[in-house]
Scaffold this motif. Structure first.
Motif, PDB file in Angstrom:
ATOM      1  N   ALA A  98       0.826  -1.212   0.000  1.00  0.00           N
ATOM      2  CA  ALA A  98       0.000   0.000   0.000  1.00  0.00           C
ATOM      3  C   ALA A  98       0.855   1.255   0.000  1.00  0.00           C
ATOM      4  CB  ALA A  98      -0.925  -0.020   1.216  1.00  0.00           C
ATOM      5  N   VAL A 102       1.138   3.977  -3.078  1.00  0.00           N
ATOM      6  CA  VAL A 102       0.766   5.380  -2.877  1.00  0.00           C
ATOM      7  C   VAL A 102       1.926   6.300  -3.269  1.00  0.00           C
ATOM      8  CG1 VAL A 102       0.212   7.123  -1.136  1.00  0.00           C
ATOM      9  CG2 VAL A 102      -0.974   4.924  -1.128  1.00  0.00           C
ATOM     10  N   CYS A 216      -3.778   8.658  -5.478  1.00  0.00           N
ATOM     11  CA  CYS A 216      -3.139   7.996  -4.342  1.00  0.00           C
ATOM     12  C   CYS A 216      -4.142   7.142  -3.560  1.00  0.00           C
ATOM     13  CB  CYS A 216      -2.501   9.035  -3.420  1.00  0.00           C
ATOM     14  SG  CYS A 216      -1.003   9.812  -4.075  1.00  0.00           S
ATOM     15  N   PHE A 220      -3.774   3.151  -3.052  1.00  0.00           N
ATOM     16  CA  PHE A 220      -3.770   2.539  -1.719  1.00  0.00           C
ATOM     17  C   PHE A 220      -4.557   1.232  -1.724  1.00  0.00           C
ATOM     18  CE2 PHE A 220      -5.927   2.000   2.391  1.00  0.00           C
ATOM     19  CZ  PHE A 220      -4.834   1.892   3.232  1.00  0.00           C
TER      20      PHE A 220
END
Length: 322
Positions: A98, A102, A216, A220
């Motif tokens: 994650a 991001v 972003c 994620f």
């Protein structure tokens, strides 16, 4: 969006409860379909995250698959090199997937989200192709031979059950977060960028940071789903799994369009219809499934340009006007 009114006669919480029951009871009631159910929730995450840019903001991206692939590889490398027990390594690898996804979205977004229209779409397509080629030539991540993940420590069949619930949790969190986000002023800003980017700039909206932040958010959830999906599959191929632009990368666009992009429930509905139809093709049209899937893509583009939700809303508007 008008397409959201297509299901206005159905209470929102009725649909949420039905989906929750399917996610919780489905793997237990239909144990022979656990893998297909797990992939269904993955498809829902694909469609909902793509729609954040492509539907709500009007930025058609072919590069979202990059963040899924980054999640796959980041988790696999952490699990391989950290020397931790399986579930601790999985948790750390998923978190790393994650975070790295991001970070990549912030970096690529700063470079690409300043351009618009077809140029942005072509730029993201090039990004996905480049990512696949880099992974296929990088020995540290297995290059073209791929990368195997650690074996699940449970009994036979427990792996699929675990990841079916895990991917359902990701899809549910992603949808509920978007449902909340679209009801805020930030959601209105996304729609303003889609409707008239120049006017949004003139109104004082910081459009580029908003676009980067939205990408972003998508990254994620895609990074997390990539880590989980890679572990469920057990093997990462750079072109056919991690950066599968010709399949996963295209499907996430088609699912959102099929259901009705820019609507709350459209991507979810599109993911269900597309995934079930695809599974039926593989079951009943083996050998011709890719032909049938290609024809389905043509039907979606030609006959459902506004998606199922838009089609329902249009039909209802005609009946009420008659």
């Amino acid at each position: 969006m008008s397409g959201d009114k297509g299901l206005q006669h159905i209470k929102d919480w009725h649909v949420l409860v039905a989906l929750a029951l399917l996610g919780l009871a489905g793997p237990l009631v239909l144990p022979s379909l656990i893998t297909q159910i797990a992939f269904l929730w993955l498809m829902v995450t694909f469609a909902v995250t793509w729609d954040m840019l492509g539907g709500r903001m009007g930025y058609n991206s072919f590069g979202n698959i990059v963040f899924f692939g980054i999640g796959c590889y980041a988790a696999a490398v952490i699990q391989r090199d950290a020397g931790l027990p399986y579930f601790e390594g999985l948790a750390l690898g998923t978190a790393a997937g994650a975070v790295v996804a991001v970070a990549a979205a912030a970096l690529f977004g700063a470079a690409l989200l300043g351009i618009r229209g077809h140029y942005f779409a072509i730029g993201t397509l090039g990004l996905s192709v480049a990512a696949a080629e880099i992974a296929a030539g990088w020995d540290y991540v297995g290059a073209g031979s791929g990368l195997a993940l650690p074996l699940y420590p449970g009994a036979l069949g427990e792996r699929e059950l675990f990841f079916a619930y895990a991917l359902f949790g990701v899809a549910a969190c992603c949808f509920l977060f978007c449902r909340w986000l679209y009801a805020t002023r930030f959601g209105l800003a996304l729609n303003a960028i889609r409707d008239d980017h120049d006017k949004a700039d003139a109104m004082g909206l910081r459009t580029t940071p908003i676009k980067i932040f939205t990408w972003c958010i998508s990254a994620f959830f895609l990074g997390i789903s990539g880590a989980l999906a890679a572990n469920m599959i057990g093997f990462i191929d750079p072109r056919d799994v991690a950066f599968a632009g010709a399949t996963f990368g295209v499907w996430m666009v088609l699912m959102a369009i099929l259901g009705g992009k820019g609507t709350l429930w459209g991507p979810v509905l599109g993911a269900f219809v597309f995934h079930v139809t695809q599974e039926l093709f593989w079951t009943w049209l083996l050998g011709w499934q890719r032909v049938a899937l290609g024809l389905l893509i043509v039907v979606i583009v030609v006959f459902f340009p506004q998606g199922i939700m838009g089609w329902i809303a249009e039909r209802r508007a005609r009946r009420e006007a008659a």
